[in-house]
Every structure is written in C-alpha cells, then in structure tokens.
Write a protein that holds these residues in place. Structure first.
Motif, short mmCIF file in Angstrom:
data_model
loop_
_atom_site.label_atom_id
_atom_site.label_comp_id
_atom_site.label_asym_id
_atom_site.label_seq_id
_atom_site.Cartn_x
_atom_site.Cartn_y
_atom_site.Cartn_z
N ILE A 134 0.67 -12.66 -2.99
CA ILE A 134 1.44 -11.53 -2.48
C ILE A 134 1.96 -11.84 -1.08
O ILE A 134 3.08 -11.45 -0.72
CB ILE A 134 0.56 -10.26 -2.48
CG1 ILE A 134 0.18 -9.89 -3.91
CG2 ILE A 134 1.29 -9.10 -1.83
CD1 ILE A 134 -0.95 -8.93 -4.00
N VAL A 168 0.73 -3.92 8.44
CA VAL A 168 -0.07 -2.76 8.05
C VAL A 168 -0.56 -2.93 6.62
O VAL A 168 -1.68 -2.60 6.27
CB VAL A 168 0.77 -1.47 8.17
CG1 VAL A 168 -0.03 -0.27 7.72
CG2 VAL A 168 1.25 -1.28 9.59
N ASN A 169 0.33 -3.50 5.80
CA ASN A 169 0.02 -3.58 4.39
C ASN A 169 -0.89 -4.73 4.02
O ASN A 169 -1.58 -4.67 3.01
CB ASN A 169 1.31 -3.69 3.60
CG ASN A 169 1.46 -2.56 2.64
OD1 ASN A 169 0.80 -2.56 1.61
ND2 ASN A 169 2.24 -1.58 2.97
N ILE A 172 -4.46 -3.88 3.58
CA ILE A 172 -4.61 -2.97 2.44
C ILE A 172 -4.50 -3.76 1.13
O ILE A 172 -5.27 -3.57 0.20
CB ILE A 172 -3.54 -1.86 2.49
CG1 ILE A 172 -3.65 -1.09 3.80
CG2 ILE A 172 -3.72 -0.91 1.32
CD1 ILE A 172 -2.65 0.02 3.93
N ILE A 173 -3.53 -4.69 1.10
CA ILE A 173 -3.38 -5.53 -0.09
C ILE A 173 -4.66 -6.32 -0.32
O ILE A 173 -5.20 -6.37 -1.42
CB ILE A 173 -2.18 -6.47 0.06
CG1 ILE A 173 -0.87 -5.68 0.00
CG2 ILE A 173 -2.19 -7.54 -1.01
CD1 ILE A 173 0.34 -6.49 0.36
N TYR A 175 -7.74 -5.70 0.61
CA TYR A 175 -8.88 -4.93 0.11
C TYR A 175 -8.62 -4.35 -1.27
O TYR A 175 -9.51 -4.30 -2.10
CB TYR A 175 -9.28 -3.85 1.12
CG TYR A 175 -9.92 -4.49 2.32
CD1 TYR A 175 -11.14 -5.15 2.18
CD2 TYR A 175 -9.30 -4.50 3.56
CE1 TYR A 175 -11.71 -5.79 3.26
CE2 TYR A 175 -9.88 -5.14 4.64
CZ TYR A 175 -11.09 -5.78 4.48
OH TYR A 175 -11.66 -6.43 5.54
N SER A 176 -7.37 -3.92 -1.52
CA SER A 176 -7.10 -3.36 -2.83
C SER A 176 -7.33 -4.42 -3.90
O SER A 176 -7.90 -4.14 -4.94
CB SER A 176 -5.66 -2.84 -2.89
OG SER A 176 -4.75 -3.90 -2.86
N VAL A 177 -6.90 -5.65 -3.61
CA VAL A 177 -7.06 -6.69 -4.61
C VAL A 177 -8.52 -7.06 -4.78
O VAL A 177 -8.98 -7.34 -5.89
CB VAL A 177 -6.17 -7.89 -4.23
CG1 VAL A 177 -6.40 -9.03 -5.17
CG2 VAL A 177 -4.71 -7.50 -4.27
#
Lengths: 253, 230
Positions: A134, A168-169, A172-173, A175-177
């Motif tokens: 990503i 910022v993302n 988040i990416i 941890y989300s993954v």
C-alpha cells in the motif's frame, strides 16, 4: 545552525554545498557498502535454519526500513514547503517520491525472493507485505498527481497536501492491516527484530550495509535534487555560468 | 446567501445543505448513477464468479464494501466539478463564513445524495449474495460509520484533481489506497460477527476514524481547493 539551515533553502547554495560534500559522501558509501556486503555475503557464517538464504536480509531489511523513512522524509519536506515556501524543500520532496517507490519495490522484490525458499511462497497476504504494498501505491499516487499538473507550483502544493494526508493514513493502514491479518490467519512469526539469536558477526555487517544503503539513498536524492534545481533555475545567471564553465572544461580536455 | 457575514453558523449549514440537495434533485443523474453503478456492479459478481451460495456468502461483505467504495469514488466528480466550472467554488472559498463548516455541509449533503440510497439497498443485496442474517447488522452499521469517512477522504482527492481536465483514473490512484483501512475494518466487522465474535470494538475504531476524518479532512480539502482554484 539556523544560518546553515537557511542557506540550504537557497537552490544555488544547496547546489554548491552538495558539490563540496558529495565526494565525501560517495567515498563513505562505497567503503561502507563494500565492506558490509563482502563481509555479510561472503564471510558471515550461514544461518542454522535458513542456510545461505538469510543473506538477502542484508539488502532486504535496510531497504524496507528506508522505504518507510523515505516517506517520512518526503512528508517532512512537503510540510516545510507548505509552511515556509522553501523551494528546495519541494525539490527534495519531488526527488523522494520515485526513489522511495523504487526502494519499496526492491524491498518487496527481495522479500519475495526470500520468501520462495523459506516460506515456500513468494507472496502471502500478510500484514507487513500488504502494508508495504500500500505504501508503494501511495508513492505511485504522488508521482501520478505531480505529473498531472502543468504548473510546477500547483503540482508541488497538491503533492505536499497528499503526502501529509498519507502520513495520517500510514499508521492507520498499518494497524488496520495488522488487525485484518490476525482475524484471518494466525500470526506467523516473521519478526526480524529478534536480535538475540543473531550474534554480532551477523549484525555488524548489517550495520555497515544499512548505513551504506542510507548513503546511497542520500546520494541518489541529492543528485536528483540537483538536476531539479538546474531544470527549474535554468534561466538564472549562475546556471548559465555553470554550464558555460563545464562546456569550456570539457572542451579543454 | 452564504456571503452574508451576519448569518449564524447553523443557518449557513442548513442553507448549504439545502442548496446542494436542490441542485442534486435538479440533476437526478447525480443521485441515480452511483446507485445504479452499485446495483449493476454487485450483479456482476455472481455472474462472473458463480452463483453457488456458499461461495457467494464468503465474498458477500467484501463485494458490498468494494462496490460501495467504488461507487463513492465515482460519485465524487459531482461534488466539486460543476461548482468549479460555474465559479461557485470560488465564491465558496471567498465566503466570510468558516470554510471548514461549509465544506462539511457540502460533504454531508453529498453523503445524503450518493450514499444513503446505497445504504438502504445494501441489506437486500447482501441477502441476494447469501450473506447469513448475522452479518447484515454489522454490515449496515459498518457502512453507516464508514461511508462518511470515505466521502471525506474522496473529497480530498477530488479537491486536488478538480482543476485537471481528465481526473477520473488519477482520482482512483490517489484515494483508493487511503480507502483501505475503512474497507478492512468494515469487512472485518462482518467476519467477526459471522464467527460469533464481538464486533463493537471494530465499530468503535471506525467511529474513531470518522471523528478523525471530520476533524482533519476539511482542512486538507480547503487547502487542496485553494490550490486547484488558483
């Protein structure tokens, strides 16, 4: 210190300063990379589990670390450009994007090559692999956005905004993954931070290669930024003088 | 109307939402196209992947989420494009009212127009894709918390590209990577529910992302619009 910082903000001074430091940096890099690679690839004993395969870590780990570091660097310079309107900051941020994308691609490719003998597959949808992929997409988006603008200034500001949104993302990416992975499959222990199992004869060359690759990254970044400076300042007197000088020198030789 | 500095914040937001809704219903394509895209794209999956209900129930939440996400991305064009072309975007940027709230109101109305119809139809299509009943509620709750975040992130991408003549695929390259967390948590909620696990934690995380997006993305949208309008 502040003076030095401000001077780097001027394209011309950046150019002449890097002119002075680039040979030193190059020598350091050659020495570090040469020793580290020769030591790590030829002299370090093979791993008791992975045999000779683990040696790819000497390239893979620094590249993967640098892939993230480069994004942070690009975002900081983007912020610097947005806040203080330092032109060189944008040129550095622009240079970061393709280098970062290539580093990320190399990290993914070396990881895949390592995966074939050790995991038996070159790609799994593991959290780490996916978040690196990503990050590659984010780099590609920033490169695509910059090339879509005709005006250098608008493109620079648009890319700076996008880089900061990406910052910022990114966590988040990440941890989300991680979450997504643990929901779907058991955590496979791929951690490389487990240094206790690695004696100094394994990690000292890694240290050398790591700094060598960092030096290589800085050289590439500086060279790209210098090119960008020459392109953007091509109408200024000092660039014409420089070109005339170089022409004369090559004519003499 | 928006240019009256003495107007209260509440009435400005109401006025903006009303204007956006009125404009949307005068060009019904903006309302119907995202919905039709959603319906048609969902229909393609059983046709292409096989109508076996066991296979479908495995991919149902992913299909609904991915098509919703793509529908939102394609619908973003209508958020700023017309305003950019007729100059009302410049008026918006020059308005004495706080741009932050004007942009939030615009995105909110876009959500009402483009996402709410999809949300209403989503349970039916989830059932058509053989999603077990236990998965329907987390799917809808996830969409409810996630689609506004998607609209806000999409608005950043649209604001960055509105000044470019052909921005469709560029927009996809820019914002689809940013959509991944919402997709992961949204589908994660459904899988958790189907595995009889609690999913409220994931829902709370999606709510946290929404709050973060509400706080920060209008700033990025405003910065991006200023770049595009110049």
């Amino acid at each position: 210190m502040w003076q030095w910082f401000l001077q780097l903000g001027s394209p011309r001074l950046f150019y002449s300063m890097t002119d002075r430091y680039l040979p030193w940096l190059t020598w350091f890099t050659v020495i570090l990379l040469g020793t580290g690679l020769a030591w790590g690839l030829a002299f370090t004993p093979p791993d008791y589990q992975m045999g000779e395969n683990y040696r790819i870590a000497y390239i893979h780990v620094p590249m993967a670390t640098l892939a993230m570091g480069c994004y942070a660097m690009m975002a900081s310079f983007s912020a610097g450009y947005l806040i203080w309107k330092i032109k060189v900051a944008d040129m550095i941020a622009k240079a970061c994007a393709p280098i970062g994308a290539s580093i990320t691609a190399v990290a993914l490719a070396t990881g895949s090559l390592w995966g074939i003998p050790t995991w038996g597959t070159w790609w799994i949808w593991d959290a780490r692999l996916t978040s690196t992929l990503i990050m590659l997409f984010l780099y590609v988006g920033i490169i695509a956005l910059r090339s879509a603008f005709d005006s250098i200034d608008s493109g620079a500001r648009a890319c700076a905004v996008l880089s900061l949104v990406g910052v910022v993302n990114l966590p988040i990416i990440k941890y989300s993954v991680d979450w997504w992975n643990t929901l779907h499959q058991g955590a496979s222990n791929l951690s490389l931070s487990d240094t206790a199992a690695n004696p100094p004869e394994v990690w000292i060359p890694a240290f050398f290669v790591g700094f060598g690759i960092l030096g290589f990254f800085l050289i590439a970044l500086i060279l790209r930024t210098r090119n960008e400076i020459l392109i953007r300042e091509r109408r200024s007197q000092w660039v014409s003088d420089l070109v005339a000088n170089n022409m004369k020198e090559s004519g003499d030789a | 109307m928006m240019n009256n500095p003495r107007m209260g914040l509440g009435s400005v937001i109401v006025a903006t939402v009303r204007r956006e809704l009125l404009l949307a219903f005068r060009s019904p394509g903006d309302v119907i196209n995202p919905l039709m895209f959603f319906i048609i794209a969902v229909t393609l999956f059983p046709l292409g992947g096989g109508a076996d209900s066991e296979f479908l129930s495995g991919i149902a939440s992913g299909v609904i989420w991915v098509t919703t996400l793509l529908a939102i991305m394609f619908s973003m064009e209508s958020l700023f494009r017309a305003d950019y072309e007729d100059g009302s975007l410049e008026q918006l940027l020059m308005s004495p009212q706080p741009l932050y709230f004007l942009l939030l109101a615009k995105v909110l109305s876009h959500w009402l127009v483009a996402c709410l119809p999809i949300l209403i139809l989503a349970p039916f299509f989830a059932a058509m894709l053989a999603l077990p009943a236990a998965g329907i509620l987390p799917l809808i709750l996830g969409l409810l918390a996630g689609t506004p975040t998607l609209c806000l992130l999409g608005a950043i991408g649209m604001a960055l590209t509105v000044g470019l003549s052909r921005s469709g695929l560029l927009l996809a390259v820019l914002i689809l990577p940013l959509y991944i967390p919402v997709l992961v948590f949204g589908t994660g909620m459904v899988s958790a529910a189907l595995g009889s696990l609690p999913y409220t934690g994931l829902l709370a995380l999606m709510g946290a992302m929404l709050v973060l997006a509400i706080c920060l993305s209008p700033l990025a949208i405003a910065a991006a619009l200023r770049i595009s309008v110049n």
